[in-house]
Design a protein around this motif. Structure first.
Motif, short mmCIF file in Angstrom:
data_model
loop_
_atom_site.label_atom_id
_atom_site.label_comp_id
_atom_site.label_asym_id
_atom_site.label_seq_id
_atom_site.Cartn_x
_atom_site.Cartn_y
_atom_site.Cartn_z
N GLY A 180 -47.74 -42.65 4.73
CA GLY A 180 -46.60 -43.30 5.37
C GLY A 180 -45.36 -42.44 5.46
N ASN A 181 -45.41 -41.21 4.94
CA ASN A 181 -44.16 -40.44 4.90
C ASN A 181 -43.74 -39.88 6.26
N THR A 182 -44.68 -39.76 7.22
CA THR A 182 -44.23 -39.32 8.55
C THR A 182 -43.40 -40.40 9.23
N THR A 183 -43.63 -41.66 8.88
CA THR A 183 -42.81 -42.74 9.44
C THR A 183 -41.39 -42.63 8.91
N ALA A 184 -41.26 -42.44 7.59
CA ALA A 184 -39.93 -42.29 7.01
C ALA A 184 -39.24 -41.04 7.53
N ALA A 185 -39.99 -39.93 7.61
CA ALA A 185 -39.40 -38.68 8.08
C ALA A 185 -38.98 -38.77 9.54
N SER A 186 -39.79 -39.44 10.35
CA SER A 186 -39.43 -39.61 11.77
C SER A 186 -38.18 -40.47 11.92
N ALA A 187 -38.06 -41.51 11.11
CA ALA A 187 -36.87 -42.36 11.14
C ALA A 187 -35.64 -41.53 10.78
N MET A 188 -35.76 -40.69 9.74
CA MET A 188 -34.64 -39.84 9.36
C MET A 188 -34.29 -38.86 10.49
N ALA A 189 -35.33 -38.27 11.10
CA ALA A 189 -35.08 -37.31 12.18
C ALA A 189 -34.36 -37.97 13.34
N ALA A 190 -34.78 -39.18 13.72
CA ALA A 190 -34.13 -39.87 14.83
C ALA A 190 -32.65 -40.10 14.53
N ALA A 209 -42.03 -48.96 16.89
CA ALA A 209 -41.30 -50.22 16.75
C ALA A 209 -40.78 -50.39 15.32
N VAL A 210 -41.58 -49.97 14.33
CA VAL A 210 -41.15 -50.06 12.93
C VAL A 210 -39.93 -49.17 12.69
N ILE A 211 -39.94 -47.98 13.27
CA ILE A 211 -38.80 -47.07 13.10
C ILE A 211 -37.56 -47.64 13.77
N ASP A 212 -37.73 -48.18 14.97
CA ASP A 212 -36.58 -48.82 15.64
C ASP A 212 -36.02 -49.94 14.78
N SER A 213 -36.92 -50.70 14.17
CA SER A 213 -36.48 -51.79 13.31
C SER A 213 -35.73 -51.26 12.09
N ALA A 214 -36.25 -50.18 11.49
CA ALA A 214 -35.60 -49.60 10.31
C ALA A 214 -34.20 -49.10 10.65
N LEU A 215 -34.05 -48.49 11.82
CA LEU A 215 -32.73 -48.00 12.23
C LEU A 215 -31.77 -49.16 12.47
#
Length: 592
Positions: A181-191, A218-224
């Motif tokens: 799951g760390n690419t999801t967290a890393a991608s959110a940080m990068a965005a 969609a999960v990353i958009d939600s996290a942001l």
């Protein structure tokens, strides 16, 4: 003192690059027997490492791969092909030496540390360094990944890990990560840090399909949207969107840079951790090297923001430091080129661009030198210690010297320097008591004769001195010199034929120092006639017996030479023996 407090009190700028070393490294590259610039991107890499190390000819001698591992609460949103148990299973696989990163680290000559920063399950391998901040992060789609205290703790884990590594002499940190799951967290940080939409940075990670990719976006958009991280505050981004292992890598980057140690980055997740570190302290960027570029869309954007050009682009998306480890041999080979390739002058080849090669005058700068020493301060201290502690010993214990120890001492002698590499020495090992008795009788006869050269009082004093231990030491070595070794014409020996004996003396000194390091005593016996020793040991007529060395254990190594202690002679002051430019012209450079 709490980890959080220690982190807040530690702030500063990373050391600047050594511009003089960089300029001289470039000049050396231009003077190597090759077309200028022909090594492509390796040349700025070499110059960069010269600037980091302060050495014109830099070296990487003890690289370390550090893989930080942690779990992520966002996995419950179905953003990965794998379940959270895989993180612990893969950490064990790495520690057992069976993972891709383990194989690559062995092949590249890198040590490897697996650090558990937040794996949910207990890791079932004693080789894993357990530095848990927590049992994985919270789900970033529902709220912050971690608390402020947990962030500080994770940064501190990375910082302390690298500080420990540097203390142990590691001179390159290779970063890797592990965590489902760390690419999801890393991608959110990068965005957030790059100010781009999630769709521009989200990739397949470990190989998810199109449907999962849409869900991940969609999960990353939600996290942001839920967390509203401040894109200008890297710590806030790490706390709300990151992972324990990502924060630890940021702390590792900061620690390495502050201590002047280069960091070799792996893929997108290590890249975003480095980007966060640079946003916290911009000078950190000086110490970063990009190992490769992964196919994750965010990675190119991150490397662009860091102004880094990757050494490799193999479409790898494994993580665990694997891409960086594949780049490591490229770096070590590049450094071998600048160290070992002849210059035009060395090779006596006409330099077609000599007029354009200008080297700055050498200046003293902060203890840096033209090349890396290759020894830690403790190792260097040990070299001088054994030199200063070497003694000519006459008192021995009867205990035998192990064969393996004697072999190491002889090997040290055989590695001594010799003119023209003629290696004129031989070593005769004498253990037989009757042979040693015959040699001792020869020495005693010459010792009495030598006493006749001294006045009466001094002769009596001399005859009381114990000048050999042939019958006490369990081993006597006869070191010989063969002046015919290497043929009638030996390179470098045309005008000074006695350099063969000088070479043999170098071998003897090597053995003496090695023996002292082994705790073995050695004494040089020189009072004999060569023809007598030849007769006793069957040495050919043309071979010279240079020394009889008594070898064994002693009850005591004196702090000062015996002849100095008993008042026979005192050590001459070094300054009185050193001249500058011409004989008799004293030097003042050796004064404190």
């Amino acid at each position: 003192m709490s980890p959080a407090f220690r982190w807040r009190t530690r702030h500063g700028e990373a050391p600047p690059l050594n511009r003089q070393a960089m300029s001289r490294a470039q000049a050396r590259l231009d003077d190597l027997t090759k077309p200028r610039g022909s090594l492509g991107r390796l040349e700025p890499l070499i110059v960069h490492l010269a600037g980091i190390s302060g050495h014109v000819v830099p070296r990487i001698e003890k690289p370390l791969t550090v893989i930080f591992a942690a779990d992520h609460g966002v996995v419950e949103k179905g953003v990965s092909l794998y379940g959270p148990d895989v993180t612990e299973e893969m950490a064990v696989n790495v520690a057992m030496g069976s993972a891709v990163s383990s194989v690559l680290a062995r092949g590249a000559g890198s040590d490897l540390w697996m650090v558990d920063v937040g794996i949910r399950r207990p890791v079932r391998h004693p080789g894993v360094r357990v530095r848990k901040v927590g049992l994985g992060t919270c789900n970033i789609a529902q709220g912050p990944a971690m608390t402020a205290e947990e962030l500080n703790h994770a940064l501190e884990v990375g910082w302390q890990t690298v500080c420990e590594a540097v203390d142990q002499g590691h001179d390159l940190i290779i970063l890797g990560e592990l965590g489902i799951g760390n690419t999801t967290a890393a991608s959110a940080m990068a965005a957030c840090l790059l100010g781009v939409p999630a769709a521009d940075v989200v990739g397949p990670g470990t190989g998810i399909g199109a449907e999962t990719l849409v869900r991940k976006t969609a999960v990353i958009d939600s996290a942001l949207r839920v967390n509203q991280p401040d894109s200008h505050d890297a710590r806030d981004v790490l706390r709300k969107l990151g992972g324990f292992e990502i924060a630890a890598m940021s702390g590792a980057v900061l620690a390495a840079a502050m201590q002047g140690v280069p960091v070799l980055l792996d893929g997108m997740t290590t890249g975003v951790a480095a980007l966060a570190a640079v946003r916290m302290e911009p000078s950190t960027a000086r110490y970063l090297i990009a190992g490769h570029c992964s196919p994750e869309p965010a990675h190119k954007l991150i490397l662009g923001a860091l102004d880094l050009t990757p050494l490799l682009d193999l479409s790898m998306r494994l993580g665990e430091g694997s891409g960086a480890l594949l780049a490591l041999p490229l770096i070590t080979q590049a450094l071998k080129i600048v160290a070992e390739t002849a210059t035009f002058t060395d090779a006596r080849v006409t330099n077609p661009h000599h007029a354009r090669v200008a080297e700055e005058p050498v200046q003293q700068s902060g203890g840096a030198g033209p090349v890396a020493l290759g020894f830690t301060p403790m190792e260097k201290e040990a070299v001088y210690k054994v030199i200063w502690a070497r003694r000519d010993i006459r008192i021995f214990l009867p205990d035998p010297v192990p064969d393996a120890t004697l072999a190491r001492i002889l090997d040290a002698g055989h590695r001594g320097p010799s003119v023209g590499f003629m290696q004129p020495w031989n070593f005769v090992i004498i253990r037989d008591q009757e042979t040693r008795r015959r040699l001792q009788a020869l020495v005693e006869r010459e010792r009495v004769i030598a006493g006749q050269h001294y006045p009466d009082a001094q002769r009596d004093y001399y005859l009381r001195l114990k000048v050999e231990g042939l019958m006490d030491a369990p081993i006597t070595l006869c070191v010989t010199n063969d002046p015919t070794r290497g043929g009638p014409h030996v390179l470098g020996r045309n005008t000074i034929p006695e350099t063969d004996v000088m070479s043999t003396a170098c071998a003897i000194e090597n053995m003496w120092l090695a023996a002292r390091a082994e705790g073995v005593a050695m004494g040089w016996v020189s009072m004999y006639r060569k023809e007598d020793v030849r007769d006793v040991l069957g040495i050919p007529e043309h071979v010279e017996p240079v020394a009889l060395l008594t070898v064994g254990y002693t009850p005591h190594f004196p702090e000062i030479p015996v002849l100095q202690r008993v008042g026979w002679r005192q050590r001459v002051d070094l300054a009185s023996l050193v001249y500058e430019e011409r004989w008799g012209n004293p030097t003042h450079r050796m004064e404190e």
